[in-house]
Design a protein around this motif. Structure first.
Motif, PDB file in Angstrom:
ATOM      1  N   ARG A  92      -5.525   2.774  -6.946  1.00 23.91           N
ATOM      2  CA  ARG A  92      -4.173   3.173  -7.276  1.00 23.91           C
ATOM      3  C   ARG A  92      -3.965   4.681  -7.250  1.00 23.91           C
ATOM      4  O   ARG A  92      -2.866   5.150  -7.017  1.00 23.91           O
TER       5      ARG A  92
ATOM      6  N   ASP B  20      -8.012   2.969 -10.804  1.00 23.46           N
ATOM      7  CA  ASP B  20      -8.273   1.779 -10.003  1.00 23.46           C
ATOM      8  C   ASP B  20      -8.453   0.566 -10.917  1.00 23.46           C
ATOM      9  O   ASP B  20      -8.909   0.684 -12.060  1.00 23.46           O
TER      10      ASP B  20
ATOM     11  N   HIS C 118      -6.799  -1.289  -0.677  1.00 24.08           N
ATOM     12  CA  HIS C 118      -7.309  -2.492  -1.323  1.00 24.08           C
ATOM     13  C   HIS C 118      -8.676  -2.869  -0.754  1.00 24.08           C
ATOM     14  O   HIS C 118      -8.875  -2.838   0.467  1.00 24.08           O
TER      15      HIS C 118
ATOM     16  N   SER D 157       0.854  -1.186   0.000  1.00 22.78           N
ATOM     17  CA  SER D 157       0.000   0.000   0.000  1.00 22.78           C
ATOM     18  C   SER D 157       0.889   1.235   0.000  1.00 22.78           C
ATOM     19  O   SER D 157       1.030   1.916   1.019  1.00 22.78           O
TER      20      SER D 157
ATOM     21  N   ASN E 184      -2.344   4.120  -1.977  1.00 21.88           N
ATOM     22  CA  ASN E 184      -2.995   2.917  -2.469  1.00 21.88           C
ATOM     23  C   ASN E 184      -3.636   2.143  -1.326  1.00 21.88           C
ATOM     24  O   ASN E 184      -3.041   1.988  -0.252  1.00 21.88           O
TER      25      ASN E 184
END
Length: 406
Positions: free
Chosen positions: A173, A180, A149, A139, A147
């Protein structure tokens, strides 16, 4: 947010409403605050010089744990200051060098964790992931939009053993939602602490990017192992990290390849000084290279980011990165400056498959720890290409960064 996050958003928001009222009055959770202002300049051959001033603020709240459940929510806002003389990837200023920071406000984390007994933890929702030093799964927080998730994660820990399984649904992203990628991926990491000086990790990452906006050759299966540790040698301390991996096409990939990866770092520290040396070898076959679409890109092969982008960190002929450097750090009892560190690192790049030189880079930094959880840093990167067709353009980058966190 898609699939997992859409289905679970309401369920995750419910604890934010009901958990605080169910807890004792003297337990109100933890407020998370992180602020970073940054001035960045880029000089790159073939582009107009870029200059950006940006301010990022992250504000969140972590609930106390109640009946094994912990809720966390965090928002992130990035404001671009000044005239915008740079290419953010969204503002259309393609004549300028790239600085991928733009105005954006988004939900950075929204997760619910559950401690299922003494050995198992389950986390569902938008979260941070980090395995094996962020190389394949991470990340990254270098760009202002961090970033994160959308995933379901299960962690197991018992004695010296640790294991994690992640079903991965989406990588955010940045900047914003435009970059993304949806995924249908399975991530497995297992670790064992042999001793204080040796930790062994094994991993298998089955990454399938199902988003049509994602590069169709970035889906892959990566498996391998990593050794890390540190030990005393007289008054000095030696730390090391070594990783080997194999990668092949998988899932939605339109490529056909099998490539190897190797990385080694050694640090010797004592009396405030640190000497470091490292070597990376990313294979390429002339068409394909090692892909890391869910990992970090910045800094692995220099702060100039000459070789990172689009979920890869190499050229189609692969990459060899030989590096060495030194730093010195000290702490103070002063009321203004609590500590400082100065350092420099040199890198030499070549193509793994052909041996062609691809250039070299110097990175340098000065970090100051100030009172009140404030940090100030000055950073510099200078990449000098070789003129090879695969060598990236020459570039020079500078940063002044002011941070506050609690």
């Amino acid at each position: 947010m898609t699939r997992i996050s859409h289905a679970l958003t309401l369920g995750l928001l419910a604890p934010a409403v009901f958990l605080p009222s169910a807890l004792a009055d003297d337990h109100h959770g933890t407020v998370l605050l992180d602020v970073r202002g940054r001035y960045e300049t880029v000089e790159q051959a073939g582009k107009l010089d870029a200059e950006a001033s940006t301010l990022r603020t992250r504000l969140g709240w972590r609930s106390p744990t109640a009946n094994g459940f912990t809720f966390l929510i965090e928002g992130e806002a990035v404001i671009a200051l000044g005239s915008g003389g740079y290419n953010s990837g969204l503002n259309g200023n393609t004549a300028f060098a790239t600085i991928k920071d733009d105005d954006v406000t988004e939900l950075n984390r929204l997760q619910l964790s559950y401690a299922a007994g003494d050995h198992v933890d389950i986390t569902v929702g938008r979260q941070l992931l980090s395995f094996n030093g962020n190389r394949f799964i991470g990340s990254p927080s270098w760009r202002q939009d961090r970033n994160s998730h959308d995933a379901i994660r299960v962690d197991y820990e018992r004695g010296e053993w640790q294991a994690s399984y992640v079903y991965h649904d989406r990588v955010l992203r940045g900047p914003g939602d435009d970059f993304d990628w949806d995924s249908d991926s399975h991530l497995l990491n297992i670790g064992f602490d042999v001793s204080g000086a040796v930790k062994v990790e094994g991993f298998a990452y089955f990454i399938d990017l199902t988003d049509t906006a994602a590069p169709q050759d970035r889906s892959n299966m990566s498996w391998g192992g990593r050794l890390t540790g540190a030990t005393a040698l007289g008054d000095a301390r030696i730390g090391y990290s070594a990783m080997l991996a194999r990668q092949s096409d998988y899932g939605s990939s339109t490529a056909d390849y099998e490539l190897g990866f190797a990385s080694f770092d050694l640090r010797v520290s004592g009396s405030g000084a640190t000497l470091m040396i490292g070597y990376d070898n990313l294979e390429g076959d002339g068409t394909n290279t090692i892909a890391t679409p869910l990992g970090s890109g910045h800094s692995f092969h220099g702060w100039a980011d000459a070789f990172s982008g689009g979920g890869a960190q190499s050229t189609v002929d692969g990459l060899e990165d030989i590096r060495f450097g030194a730093s010195y750090a000290a702490e103070f009892d002063g009321s203004l400056i609590a500590g400082w560190e100065i350092g420099a690192l040199h890198r030499d790049f070549s193509a793994q498959r052909t041996g062609d030189g691809l250039g070299s880079e110097w990175d340098a930094w000065l970090n100051l720890d100030l009172a009140g959880n404030v940090g100030l840093s000055f950073q510099y990167a200078d990449f000098d290409g070789s003129g090879s067709p695969l060598s990236p353009a020459d570039r020079r980058k500078q940063w002044v960064v002011l941070t506050y966190s609690r």
